[in-house]
Structure formats: structure tokens, C-alpha cells
Design a protein around this motif. Structure first.
Motif, PDB file in Angstrom:
ATOM      1  N   PRO A 126       0.827  -1.220   0.000  1.00 30.04           N
ATOM      2  CA  PRO A 126       0.000   0.000   0.000  1.00 30.04           C
ATOM      3  C   PRO A 126       0.854   1.260   0.000  1.00 30.04           C
ATOM      4  N   LEU A 127       0.478   2.201  -0.847  1.00 35.57           N
ATOM      5  CA  LEU A 127       1.171   3.496  -0.934  1.00 35.57           C
ATOM      6  C   LEU A 127       2.683   3.299  -0.991  1.00 35.57           C
ATOM      7  N   ALA A 128       3.107   2.529  -1.969  1.00 37.68           N
ATOM      8  CA  ALA A 128       4.529   2.187  -2.061  1.00 37.68           C
ATOM      9  C   ALA A 128       5.386   3.337  -2.563  1.00 37.68           C
ATOM     10  N   THR A 129       4.800   4.254  -3.328  1.00 41.03           N
ATOM     11  CA  THR A 129       5.575   5.335  -3.927  1.00 41.03           C
ATOM     12  C   THR A 129       4.884   6.674  -3.701  1.00 41.03           C
ATOM     13  N   PHE A 130       5.622   7.715  -3.942  1.00 38.62           N
ATOM     14  CA  PHE A 130       5.051   9.059  -3.857  1.00 38.62           C
ATOM     15  C   PHE A 130       3.849   9.182  -4.779  1.00 38.62           C
ATOM     16  N   GLU A 131       3.957   8.660  -6.000  1.00 42.50           N
ATOM     17  CA  GLU A 131       2.866   8.786  -6.971  1.00 42.50           C
ATOM     18  C   GLU A 131       1.614   8.054  -6.510  1.00 42.50           C
ATOM     19  N   GLU A 132       1.767   6.985  -5.737  1.00 40.78           N
ATOM     20  CA  GLU A 132       0.609   6.258  -5.225  1.00 40.78           C
ATOM     21  C   GLU A 132      -0.004   6.953  -4.010  1.00 40.78           C
ATOM     22  N   ALA A 133       0.794   7.742  -3.317  1.00 38.77           N
ATOM     23  CA  ALA A 133       0.346   8.347  -2.060  1.00 38.77           C
ATOM     24  C   ALA A 133      -0.335   9.700  -2.239  1.00 38.77           C
ATOM     25  N   PHE A 134      -0.073  10.369  -3.364  1.00 39.35           N
ATOM     26  CA  PHE A 134      -0.608  11.717  -3.565  1.00 39.35           C
ATOM     27  C   PHE A 134      -1.327  11.784  -4.906  1.00 39.35           C
ATOM     28  N   LYS A 135      -2.490  12.429  -4.926  1.00 38.84           N
ATOM     29  CA  LYS A 135      -3.246  12.528  -6.176  1.00 38.84           C
ATOM     30  C   LYS A 135      -3.538  13.995  -6.490  1.00 38.84           C
ATOM     31  N   PRO A 136      -3.484  14.357  -7.773  1.00 35.63           N
ATOM     32  CA  PRO A 136      -3.690  15.765  -8.150  1.00 35.63           C
ATOM     33  C   PRO A 136      -5.139  16.185  -7.991  1.00 35.63           C
ATOM     34  N   GLU A 137      -5.330  17.436  -7.622  1.00 37.17           N
ATOM     35  CA  GLU A 137      -6.663  18.013  -7.414  1.00 37.17           C
ATOM     36  C   GLU A 137      -6.667  19.430  -7.976  1.00 37.17           C
ATOM     37  N   SER A 138      -7.599  19.715  -8.873  1.00 34.39           N
ATOM     38  CA  SER A 138      -7.621  21.034  -9.502  1.00 34.39           C
ATOM     39  C   SER A 138      -8.938  21.772  -9.316  1.00 34.39           C
ATOM     40  N   PHE A 139      -9.895  21.150  -8.619  1.00 30.66           N
ATOM     41  CA  PHE A 139     -11.241  21.737  -8.491  1.00 30.66           C
ATOM     42  C   PHE A 139     -11.433  22.362  -7.113  1.00 30.66           C
ATOM     43  N   VAL A 140     -12.005  23.546  -7.093  1.00 27.97           N
ATOM     44  CA  VAL A 140     -12.420  24.200  -5.850  1.00 27.97           C
ATOM     45  C   VAL A 140     -13.830  24.740  -6.056  1.00 27.97           C
ATOM     46  N   THR A 172      -3.835  11.664   6.800  1.00 26.52           N
ATOM     47  CA  THR A 172      -2.567  12.384   6.944  1.00 26.52           C
ATOM     48  C   THR A 172      -1.560  11.552   7.734  1.00 26.52           C
ATOM     49  N   GLY A 173      -2.035  10.900   8.783  1.00 25.07           N
ATOM     50  CA  GLY A 173      -1.142  10.086   9.592  1.00 25.07           C
ATOM     51  C   GLY A 173      -0.519   8.951   8.825  1.00 25.07           C
ATOM     52  N   GLU A 174      -1.309   8.335   7.926  1.00 26.46           N
ATOM     53  CA  GLU A 174      -0.824   7.201   7.154  1.00 26.46           C
ATOM     54  C   GLU A 174       0.039   7.632   5.971  1.00 26.46           C
ATOM     55  N   THR A 175      -0.317   8.772   5.349  1.00 31.98           N
ATOM     56  CA  THR A 175       0.360   9.210   4.125  1.00 31.98           C
ATOM     57  C   THR A 175       1.612  10.021   4.416  1.00 31.98           C
ATOM     58  N   VAL A 176       1.612  10.781   5.495  1.00 36.61           N
ATOM     59  CA  VAL A 176       2.712  11.710   5.767  1.00 36.61           C
ATOM     60  C   VAL A 176       3.485  11.339   7.040  1.00 36.61           C
ATOM     61  N   ILE A 177       2.772  11.173   8.161  1.00 34.30           N
ATOM     62  CA  ILE A 177       3.451  11.072   9.454  1.00 34.30           C
ATOM     63  C   ILE A 177       4.097   9.703   9.662  1.00 34.30           C
ATOM     64  N   LYS A 214      -5.105  -2.866   7.056  1.00 32.50           N
ATOM     65  CA  LYS A 214      -5.112  -3.261   5.647  1.00 32.50           C
ATOM     66  C   LYS A 214      -3.730  -3.103   5.012  1.00 32.50           C
ATOM     67  N   GLY A 215      -2.715  -3.445   5.790  1.00 32.17           N
ATOM     68  CA  GLY A 215      -1.351  -3.375   5.295  1.00 32.17           C
ATOM     69  C   GLY A 215      -0.717  -2.012   5.379  1.00 32.17           C
ATOM     70  N   LEU A 216      -1.420  -1.043   5.936  1.00 29.45           N
ATOM     71  CA  LEU A 216      -0.914   0.330   6.002  1.00 29.45           C
ATOM     72  C   LEU A 216      -0.577   0.698   7.444  1.00 29.45           C
ATOM     73  N   PRO A 217       0.682   1.049   7.751  1.00 28.71           N
ATOM     74  CA  PRO A 217       1.031   1.490   9.103  1.00 28.71           C
ATOM     75  C   PRO A 217       0.212   2.722   9.483  1.00 28.71           C
ATOM     76  N   PRO A 242     -12.105   3.024   1.600  1.00 30.73           N
ATOM     77  CA  PRO A 242     -11.477   1.701   1.481  1.00 30.73           C
ATOM     78  C   PRO A 242     -10.369   1.437   2.498  1.00 30.73           C
ATOM     79  N   TRP A 243      -9.804   2.498   3.103  1.00 31.74           N
ATOM     80  CA  TRP A 243      -8.758   2.310   4.105  1.00 31.74           C
ATOM     81  C   TRP A 243      -9.344   2.130   5.504  1.00 31.74           C
ATOM     82  N   GLU A 244     -10.654   2.189   5.624  1.00 35.89           N
ATOM     83  CA  GLU A 244     -11.326   1.919   6.889  1.00 35.89           C
ATOM     84  C   GLU A 244     -11.862   0.487   6.862  1.00 35.89           C
ATOM     85  N   ASP A 245     -12.446   0.028   7.956  1.00 29.50           N
ATOM     86  CA  ASP A 245     -12.807  -1.390   8.080  1.00 29.50           C
ATOM     87  C   ASP A 245     -14.307  -1.537   8.286  1.00 29.50           C
TER      88      ASP A 245
END
Length: 718
Positions: free
Chosen positions: A102-116, A341-346, A403-406, A536-539
Motif C-alpha cells: 500500500p502506498l509504495a511510492t510518492f505517486e501512489e500516495a498523492f493525487k492531483p486536485e484542480s477543483f475548488v 494524513t497520519g498514514e500518508t505523511v506522518i 489493511k497493510g498500512l502502518p 477503502p482504508w477503513e474497516d
């Protein structure tokens, strides 16, 4: 005093003991930068001290019932996080997860967002203003992209480029309802504006005076926008909004030239409020109070004492620095996290630092710093030890696997703690200053014995409580505390049993990765985001899984000063206040946001504006009805000194201390509250603060590599 060409690590004769106080983004960044230097293991001995059981500070994440992700607020990175995005790319490279994890690379961990989704109040009602920023080909966090983003000139040119692209994108649509004469006038004026924007993009670096040809051309374009707006926009919402954006961005570009920002920097503007600066440079009151202009102050909670009934206050230089950057983004306007945030960054930062040999001492709450007799250095760090380990020979292991994610649990691992049963029985919140829990021990670290240098990376809200001797010894510290203010914030998360589309969302996104990010909606919870992609990251069981997930966040007005820490009932009162305010908000605001979520739609006849609370997801077998169903949602009052959001009111920039200029020989500071050049509360500001603290300790990274920090503000070699 270090500079970019001197590195104390290279000349140290014995490992220097570095004590990092705090476990937020800035503290973790400091440790990451110090341990990214060749040979650091033999030269530095780094220990990070953190109260409670988890890291992350304002970005800490916990797992609640059904392993649901529970946050302090809405978090994500802007595409203009020139320091935070590279940090995370380096972190994921160092993490070395295997393909398929899960989230093995930077590209898998972050997704682009252009809408506000912005909001206007028109004809007595809230009206949606969808806004999509153009994508570009800059890859976030890469050296090639960062090389193009180093200068203020580029930020101004990028702002012109965004407006140029928006004019192209919307032209065909706005011309549909025009008559022949208006259409011709529009095309001529648009060509004039775009011609000037092209010049700005190519020649802004050469402009140094308002008598230049570019200035005169820019003034002509400005005059056309202001003069043509009233004539052309009648009845054409698309065109009216385009004129607002054009006037706003042209005012910023003109102001940058007039105030010589390229050569003089942003700091000189910070005694003026942002709105006064915009109006001084020609923006109308309508534009200065538009959602386009208010996005920056809403995003960073710039309301005195968190009171959204008062006019926002933000130093013009801070506002301009942040806003220019936001239009000079890498790839997309924002980059959202694929998990919490805790799973993706911290957690990734923690894992990398642990592998590198950084030591973590959890359950250590700083009680005070004591000075030497001559007040020139810190003599000791005094801790309240909140809990002790059953097996002191092993470090505390904070993470869990979901689900395999620290991930970070919602409470300590009680089985690892001697006091675990008592903490669990008392439901003690070890992160609260008002918890009433008595420390199980005191611990004192002595200078020259237990530490050689301190990095104080605890947020400024705690400084008056922890640094009383420092405030008394150095007037600059007291001045900083007085002027760099903080506000409390609040957040709620709603798990819904219908999809966002079924709740009435009908806007088609231009880019496939986009989701709903709302801004400038009704206060106080003026920010909203659809984070359904986190489910999907919840149970959840297939038979009882929510269909959508929404976050709401905003400032929280301080009705009275926080009470003494002996008032252990304060957190419960604050949480009850947030709960009542959230319920009231949902009863008054959901119709415009999600029109198929109201009682009159779900169970007519009924309230045409308020949420039908039967849409809130509850546990299997629950018989809760109406507003009682809110009891199983999540809400939070961010009231602790370390949780309060750092603001940037006029006059505050000059009061911020630099990482190396603390007045104490063995102390550096880190955080978004220090002088970073950006000087706006944010993850980016915290990362910059951490990098600057690492520089203060070791001379690395070089000042020139901390994008956004003015080179002229760097230290002078002693």
C-alpha cells in the motif's frame, strides 16, 4: 552561527546530542534533514521527545470505530508546497516499500486536485462558483520542477499564465449569450489583456519601475477590465466571475510591480492588512471581498480570536507570498492524500527516521526550560513523564496495521505501559493539557550531559507555559508571543449512507482525479471536502458500509480565555459546544451544498434546507433517530496550546524569531510560527521551519535550497 558554507557536523569531534522537543511536522522535518547528511550517524545523536502516544501535531491522525480515520481537520498539500512535496518524495524514496505494498511510492500516495467550489451570496442565497485550475506539466517535488519555481518573478509570471489560460478556456462559453457589438468589444479587450499577460510572462524579470512600457500596457489592460465590466457582465454570471478573477489577479500583478516586491521582498508590506493592500492597488471592494480574494484568509483561519463575525486580518506580505505561490503550482493546484494524513505523511516519516537511528521518547511532556545563571543558554529541560514502559529495554512501538498500512491508533497501546490499565479505565487523553492525569515521574535533561543542543519544535501556543524563563530573559520572545497570535479551530466528519451524487452533487469534474473541495461557504465551518476515497482504508463490513465521507472545518471563536489546566472539565465543555454548533450548522446549511440531503427531499414534507439526519451512517442495529445519529459521527475541538492555528496578522512578521536567533547559545526553534519567509500557518511553513532549524544546527540544507526563504534574511557568519 552557521551559514550555508559551514557545517558543524563535519568538524565535530564527538557525537553532538540533539534533543528535538515536539513531534509535529516541523520536528520530523528537522530530524529528516539532519539525518539526510552523509556521515551524520557518527556525528549526531538525535532524540525526539513527544507527549502522548502519537506523532503529527496538528496533522496527527487516529483510528476510531471500524478503523475509521479521524483527523484534526482538513489536510492536503498545495501544488505550491515547494519544500513539503520534495520532502515527501525523498521520504518515500527512503522508505523503500516493495511494489504492490500500500502506498509504495510518492505517486501512489498523492493525487492531483484542480477543483475548488467557491460560494457567492447573491439575491439572498448561497450560489455555487465552481473553479478548475489549469493543469501543467511540472512534476511535484522534482529538481527539474523546483528549478523553475525559485524566484518571485516566476510566481508573478505563473499568475499571469493562469489568468491567460482561464481567458482562453472560458471565452467560447461567455460569448454564447453576447450580441454582436458586445462580442466584438469582448474579443478586442480580451486580446489586449492576454497580450499584456504574455509580456508579463516573458519580461517580468526585467521590470523595475512603473514608468516602464509593461506598466503602461498593464494599466491599459486594467482600465479596460474595470471599464468594461459593468457594461458586459449584466446577466452573464460566467463573464462576471471571469472579470472578478481578472481584476483580482491584475491587481496583484500591478501591486507587485508598484511596490517593487521582486527587489524589496514581501516583509515590508506586512504592516498593512491584505484587503487594504488590494484596494490600494485598484481592486474594488466587491473584488476584495469576493471568494477569490478570501480563499487565502479562510484557508489559513485569519480571523481575530477565531471569530468569523469579525473582519479577517492578514499581513499583506504574507497574503501576497502565499497567494502568488498558489498560482505557481507544480502539476495541479493541490495534491491530496490517498489515505489519512497520519498514514500518508506522518507514519512514513516516523518509519524512515526510526530506520535511520533517531530515538523517540513518547509520553514525555515538556514542563519547562530552565536557563543558566547568566541567562545565555538553556541549562535543563524538565519533563513530566506521563507513562512508563513495561519493558524499558524496548522502545515504545506506536503503530498498528490497517489493511497493510502502518497507522496510528486512537489511544495508546495500553499493554506496553505500566499505567495502561489506569489510563484505559480513566479514558485519559494524554494529549490534553487539561486531562488531570498526574505524571508518574519527573525527568530532567542537563546541558552538556544529556544534550548539547535543543530544537524547540512545539507550537507557539505552548511557549507562554513552557518557556517562562526565556520570555523573561529575552524581550524578543515576549514580543513574538504577543504578536504572533493563534486561534482555536473545530472540525467534524460525516459518514453518509448515500453517495455524494445521490445527495445531489451534479457538477461534472474536468479532471478524473478531482473531488469536491469547498471554500468560502457558510461560517464558521466554511471549508468542506468530499473524502469518500478514504473509505477503502477503513474497516467496514459490506453489509454496513457508508457510501460517502465528508469533512468540515473552520475557526472557533474564543468566547473566553482558556481556563487554568486544573479546570479538567474544559475539554468536555468545548467538545459539547462544537457538537451543538455542528448540529446547528447541518440544520441550516446543507440544502445549497447537497440539495438531495434535506428532510423535505428524503421524507417530505419537511425542512427544505437542513440535513435529514437519517442519512448519517450509524453502527449495525442502531436505533438512533434524528439528530441523535450525529452521536456516532466525529467532531473535534482543537483547543490545546499546541493545537491552536498560527495566524499572520499585520505587524506579526517582524516579531517572528529566526531559527538561529533565539538569544540562547544552545537553542534553535522550529515551526510555522518562526520566521520562514512564508510566515503563514501551514504544513509548508512547518517544513520550512524544520529545514531552517536543521540549518541552524548543522549548516544543512543550504539557505538557497529552502525555497521561499529570502536569502537576505540568512545569518551572517560570526
Amino acid at each position: 552561527m552557521p551559514n550555508s558554507s559551514s557545517n558543524p557536523i563535519a568538524h565535530a569531534t564527538a557525537p553532538r546530542k540533539i534533543a528535538i522537543l515536539g513531534g509535529g511536522i516541523s520536528a520530523l522535518t528537522t530530524a529528516f534533514e539532519l539525518t539526510s547528511q552523509p556521515g551524520w550517524q557518527s556525528q549526531l545523536d538525535i532524540t525526539l521527545y513527544q507527549m502522548g502516544w502519537r506523532l503529527g501535531g496538528k496533522c496527527a491522525t487516529a483510528r476510531g470505530p471500524n478503523q475509521r480515520i479521524e483527523e484534526h481537520g482538513i489536510h492536503g498539500f498545495l501544488g505550491s508546497y515547494y519544500n513539503a512535496l520534495p520532502l515527501m518524495r525523498q521520504c518515500y524514496d527512503a522508505l523503500g516499500r516493495k511494489p504492490g505494498q500500500p502506498l509504495a511510492t510518492f505517486e501512489e500516495a498523492f493525487k492531483p486536485e484542480s477543483f475548488v467550489l467557491m460560494w457567492e451570496y447573491i439575491d439572498g442565497k448561497m450560489t455555487r462558483w465552481p473553479f478548475t485550475s489549469p493543469l501543467n506539466d511540472l512534476v511535484p517535488g522534482t529538481a527539474e520542477s523546483l528549478e523553475k519555481l525559485q524566484s518571485v518573478e516566476h510566481w508573478i509570471a505563473s499568475t499571469a499564465q493562469v489568468l491567460d489560460a482561464l481567458l482562453d478556456h472560458h471565452s467560447a462559453k461567455v460569448e454564447e449569450d453576447m450580441g454582436l457589438v458586445d462580442s466584438i468589444q469582448w474579443k478586442l479587450g480580451r486580446n489586449l489583456v492576454q497580450g499584456v499577460l504574455h509580456i508579463v510572462q516573458s519580461e517580468i524579470a526585467t521590470i523595475d519601475a512603473v514608468e516602464s512600457t509593461l506598466w503602461k500596457a498593464l494599466d491599459s489592460a486594467w482600465a479596460w477590465v474595470r471599464g468594461a465590466a459593468e457594461q458586459l457582465v449584466s446577466g452573464n454570471t460566467e463573464l462576471r466571475r471571469l472579470f472578478i478573477v481578472a481584476e483580482y489577479l491584475l491587481a496583484i500583478i500591478r501591486g507587485c510591480i508598484k511596490d517593487e516586491v521582486v527587489s524589496k521582498g514581501f516583509d515590508a508590506l506586512d504592516d498593512e492588512n491584505f484587503s487594504d493592500w488590494l484596494i490600494r492597488h485598484g481592486a474594488s471592494v466587491m473584488v476584495a471581498s469576493s471568494p477569490m480574494a478570501l480563499n487565502t484568509v479562510n484557508l489559513s483561519y485569519q480571523y481575530p480570536q477565531g471569530d468569523t463575525a469579525r473582519t479577517a486580518l492578514m499581513g499583506a506580505g504574507c497574503y501576497l507570498h502565499w497567494t502568488l505561490r498558489s498560482f505557481a503550482y507544480m502539476g495541479a493546484f493541490a495534491w491530496l492524500f490517498e489515505a489519512g494524513t497520519g498514514e500518508t505523511v506522518i507514519a512514513p516519516l516516523y518509519e524512515v527516521l526510526s530506520k535511520r537511528g533517531v530515538k523517540f521518547e513518547f509520553f514525555h511532556k515538556v514542563e519547562s526550560l530552565s536557563l543558566t545563571a547568566d541567562k545565555s543558554a538553556v541549562a535543563s529541560i524538565n519533563f513530566d513523564v506521563q507513562a512508563t514502559l513495561v519493558d524499558p529495554s524496548k522502545p515504545y512501538a506506536p503503530l498498528i496495521d490497517v489493511k497493510g498500512l502502518p497507522s496510528w491508533p486512537g489511544q495508546p497501546h495500553y499493554a506496553q505501559l505500566v499505567q495502561g490499565d489506569a489510563l484505559k479505565a480513566g479514558q485519559v487523553d494524554l494529549e490534553s493539557y487539561w486531562n488531570g492525569w498526574q505524571p508518574v515521574a519527573q525527568r530532567q535533561l542537563l546541558a552538556g550531559q544529556d544534550f548539547d543542543h535543543i530544537v524547540f519544535a512545539i507550537s507557539i501556543g505552548a511557549v507562554p507555559y513552557l518557556c517562562k524563563e526565556l520570555l523573561a530573559a529575552q524581550p524578543a520572545w515576549q514580543n513574538m508571543v504577543d504578536k504572533v497570535t493563534t486561534v482555536q479551530t473545530q472540525t467534524m466528519q460525516l459518514w453518509m449512507n448515500r453517495s455524494t451524487k445521490d445527495l445531489g452533487w451534479d457538477i461534472e469534474f474536468e479532471n478524473p482525479t478531482d473531488t469536491v473541495i469547498g471554500a468560502t461557504y457558510l461560517n464558521p465551518l466554511d471549508g468542506q471536502v468530499d473524502f469518500t476515497h478514504l473509505l477503502p482504508w477503513e474497516d467496514w463490513s459490506n453489509s454496513n458500509a457508508p457510501k460517502s465521507l465528508w469533512y468540515f472545518s473552520g475557526a472557533m471563536a474564543e468566547y473566553e480565555p482558556p481556563p487554568p489546566f486544573t479546570d479538567t472539565g474544559y475539554p468536555a465543555r468545548a467538545y459539547a459546544r462544537v457538537k451543538a454548533q455542528c448540529i446547528q450548522y447541518l440544520q441550516a446549511s446543507m440544502g445549497p451544498l447537497l440539495p438531495l440531503s434535506t428532510t423535505n427531499v428524503i421524507s417530505p414534507p419537511g425542512d427544505p434546507v437542513g440535513l435529514d439526519f437519517s442519512l448519517l451512517h450509524t453502527s449495525a442495529g442502531s436505533n438512533l433517530l434524528g439528530v441523535q445519529r450525529f452521536n456516532e459521527q466525529f467532531w473535534r475541538a482543537n483547543i490545546d496550546p499546541t493545537e491552536s492555528y498560527v495566524t499572520s496578522p499585520p505587524g506579526s512578521t517582524a516579531a517572528r524569531l529566526k531559527a538561529w536567533a533565539t538569544g540562547f547559545s544552545n537553542l534553535s526553534i522550529a515551526g510555522d510560527w518562526t520566521y520562514t519567509g512564508l510566515n503563514v500557518g501551514s504544513v509548508e511553513g512547518a517544513v520550512m521551519g524544520g529545514k531552517l532549524a536543521a540549518f541552524a544546527v548543522s549548516g544543512y540544507p543550504a539557505i538557497k535550497d529552502i525555497i521561499g526563504f529570502p536569502a537576505a534574511q540568512g545569518p551572517v557568519t560570526a
